[in-house]
Design a protein around this motif. Structure first.
Motif, PDB file in Angstrom:
ATOM      1  N   GLY A   1      16.103  23.070  14.539  1.00 35.47           N
ATOM      2  CA  GLY A   1      17.556  23.141  14.467  1.00 35.47           C
ATOM      3  C   GLY A   1      18.041  24.519  14.081  1.00 35.47           C
ATOM      4  N   GLY A   2      17.370  25.135  13.109  1.00 37.62           N
ATOM      5  CA  GLY A   2      17.758  26.462  12.666  1.00 37.62           C
ATOM      6  C   GLY A   2      17.568  27.509  13.747  1.00 37.62           C
ATOM      7  N   ARG A   3      16.451  27.418  14.469  1.00 34.31           N
ATOM      8  CA  ARG A   3      16.206  28.399  15.522  1.00 34.31           C
ATOM      9  C   ARG A   3      17.237  28.290  16.635  1.00 34.31           C
ATOM     10  N   ALA A   4      17.667  27.056  16.945  1.00 38.11           N
ATOM     11  CA  ALA A   4      18.685  26.875  17.981  1.00 38.11           C
ATOM     12  C   ALA A   4      20.002  27.535  17.572  1.00 38.11           C
ATOM     13  N   LEU A   5      20.397  27.373  16.304  1.00 39.74           N
ATOM     14  CA  LEU A   5      21.625  27.990  15.828  1.00 39.74           C
ATOM     15  C   LEU A   5      21.482  29.507  15.730  1.00 39.74           C
TER      16      LEU A   5
END
Length: 505
Positions: free
Chosen positions: A243-247
């Motif tokens: 999730g963090g990498r996508a953001l």
């Protein structure tokens, strides 16, 4: 006074409905309905935050400190309600939530004290040299200035300390930056009551209401709209790597790229040196089991890997760990999704021929029971998946033959939040070999302790090289976290009357 959730979003001082509702999923207690966020609400919140910045970003340090202290006071005025609904939503024991509330209000007051001193501004001045040859030098001043509105994503595992009024929010507000929070659906009621406390502090201190907004629920479009809104100048996030990498990618792909301060997880390896292992193998095993299972292992600093030499002393350590784990009852996890991910992680380890089980137990529903596996150093380095975080009470023992192999193994780790050396005085030569490697891998290096939990102090670093975090020069805990939401500005040949007030006091 009774404090209960109204199920609405707080946008610039108004409690608003959304596009339908979603139901909370508490571990126990009543289910509540909450309005679903919309892109329109995100836009309204971000525009209000930008409007607020023109006053809040130029407020005095004493005004911002008073606001932070007022938030802390209002949270404490709602202590009973926060503990009750927080325990219902997360399954965390009341004592844990009481401690986390104290940490949350404590860091608000710590940040207030810190900004009043003014040292964080890094004020500098180089006097003019009008007679310098071959060209004169102008007078130059430098100071740190707030960057603008900040987006904060609430964390699943800390409903208070890393969520609505948690570290990212407190740091941004201390810096002079308005905040738009995307609440976590694991604890929407807790988030809303804390937002009520912030709203009360806004009214008490006369701050522009756009300085804080809370938007709940919604699909991925809500989070995407938030990080891509042109008024948002930085993002704070604690959560999964995926999730963090996508953001992070969305922040980088904006027409105006912005910093993404993501804390994404860690396995926090421990290295047990020979003399320490010989002297206290049983104590170390018991301590590791306690740290590994604290809070059902739902800490980003949970020490998931122990690197131990082959031999009788290592066997004693493993036996003590297994015995201690056998006494740990299943614990409720924060959400059904986290529990399912833990069960999937356990199954992933159990299915690999590169590990052998040392202690296994069944987890079902929303509960988690501990598990322990073992592998060799060579197999660990060859199987990247063994170094991936399993969020929960699962541990891996990595057995090595020599100190040389231990150092080689340390070099093979990805970025971590923490790394630990367990040592006695006679281990100093080996520890000196490990320390330079570990400081390149982790934001915090411990000796003879367990990393679960962090101290909210000036010297704390909670961050590390990727994938532990997306910005290795930053911390999300401690007063240095405020610096994430500031940028240096130089002022050349500017009269004192025109300089920012912070230069003068």
């Amino acid at each position: 006074m009774v404090f209960t959730p109204n199920g609405k979003h707080l946008v610039a001082g108004e409690w608003l409905d959304g596009a339908g509702t979603f139901a909370s999923a508490p571990a126990h207690g009543p289910v509540h309905q909450f309005a679903v966020g919309t892109v329109d609400l995100v836009n309204r919140a971000c525009e209000a935050a930008e409007d607020a910045f023109w006053s809040y970003g130029y407020s005095t340090r004493s005004e911002r400190a008073a606001f932070l202290r007022a938030i802390a006071d209002e949270i404490e005025a709602r202590a009973g309600a926060i503990t009750e609904i927080g325990s219902q939503e997360t399954g965390l024991p009341e004592t844990r939530l009481q401690g986390e509330r104290g940490r949350t209000t404590g860091q608000l007051r710590l940040f207030a004290d810190h900004i009043e001193k003014g040292e964080y501004l890094d004020r500098r001045r180089d006097a003019a040299l009008p007679d310098r040859q071959p060209a004169p030098r102008p007078e130059i001043w430098l100071i740190q200035r707030p960057i603008g509105p900040v987006a904060v994503f609430g964390a699943s595992n800390f409903p208070l300390a890393f969520s609505t009024a948690g570290g990212d929010t407190a740091a941004a507000l201390a810096a002079g930056c308005p905040v738009v929070v995307k609440g976590h659906s694991a604890h929407p009621g807790t988030g809303e009551i804390v937002a009520q406390a912030i709203e009360a502090a806004i009214r008490k201190t006369g701050i522009h209401p756009g300085v804080f907004s809370l938007i709940q629920g919604g699909n991925r479009d809500i989070g995407h709209a938030l990080v891509q809104h042109p008024q948002i100048k930085a993002v704070g996030f604690t959560g999964s790597l995926a999730g963090g990498r996508a953001l992070f990618n969305l922040c980088a792909a904006r027409p105006e790229p912005i910093p993404f301060f993501g804390e994404l997880g860690s396995v926090n390896p421990m290295f047990l040196l020979p003399e320490a292992l010989r002297a206290r193998a049983e104590t170390l095993g018991q301590g590791w089991a306690g740290s590994l299972t604290m809070g059902a292992g739902q800490f980003c600093t949970n020490p998931g890997i122990a690197v131990v030499a082959e031999g009788a002393d290592g066997d004693r350590f493993v036996a003590a760990t297994v015995e201690a784990l056998g006494k740990v009852a299943p614990q409720t996890m924060l959400t059904d999704g986290i529990a399912k991910a833990y069960q999937d992680g356990q199954a992933r380890f159990a299915s690999r021929n590169t590990v052998k089980p040392l202690f296994t137990s069944e987890s079902s529903g929303r509960s988690a029971a501990p598990n322990l596996f073992e592998t060799s150093g060579a197999q660990f380095l060859a199987d990247h998946a063994l170094g991936e975080e399993v969020f929960g009470p699962l541990g891996l023992v990595v057995r090595v033959q020599t100190i040389d192999e231990m150092v080689q193994l340390a070099r093979g780790f990805e970025g971590q939040l923490t790394a630990t050396i367990h040592m006695d005085a006679a281990d100093i030569a080996d520890a000196r070999r490990l320390r330079p490697v570990l400081e390149r891998k982790a934001g915090r290096v411990l000796v003879n302790g367990f990393p679960t939990g962090v101290e909210v102090v000036d010297s704390m670093v909670h961050g590390g090289p990727y994938p532990a975090s997306t910005n290795f020069g930053a911390t999300s805990v401690g007063t240095m976290s405020i610096r994430r939401f500031l940028r240096p500005v130089a002022y050349q040949n500017m009269s004192e009357e025109l300089l920012p007030e912070d230069f003068l006091g």
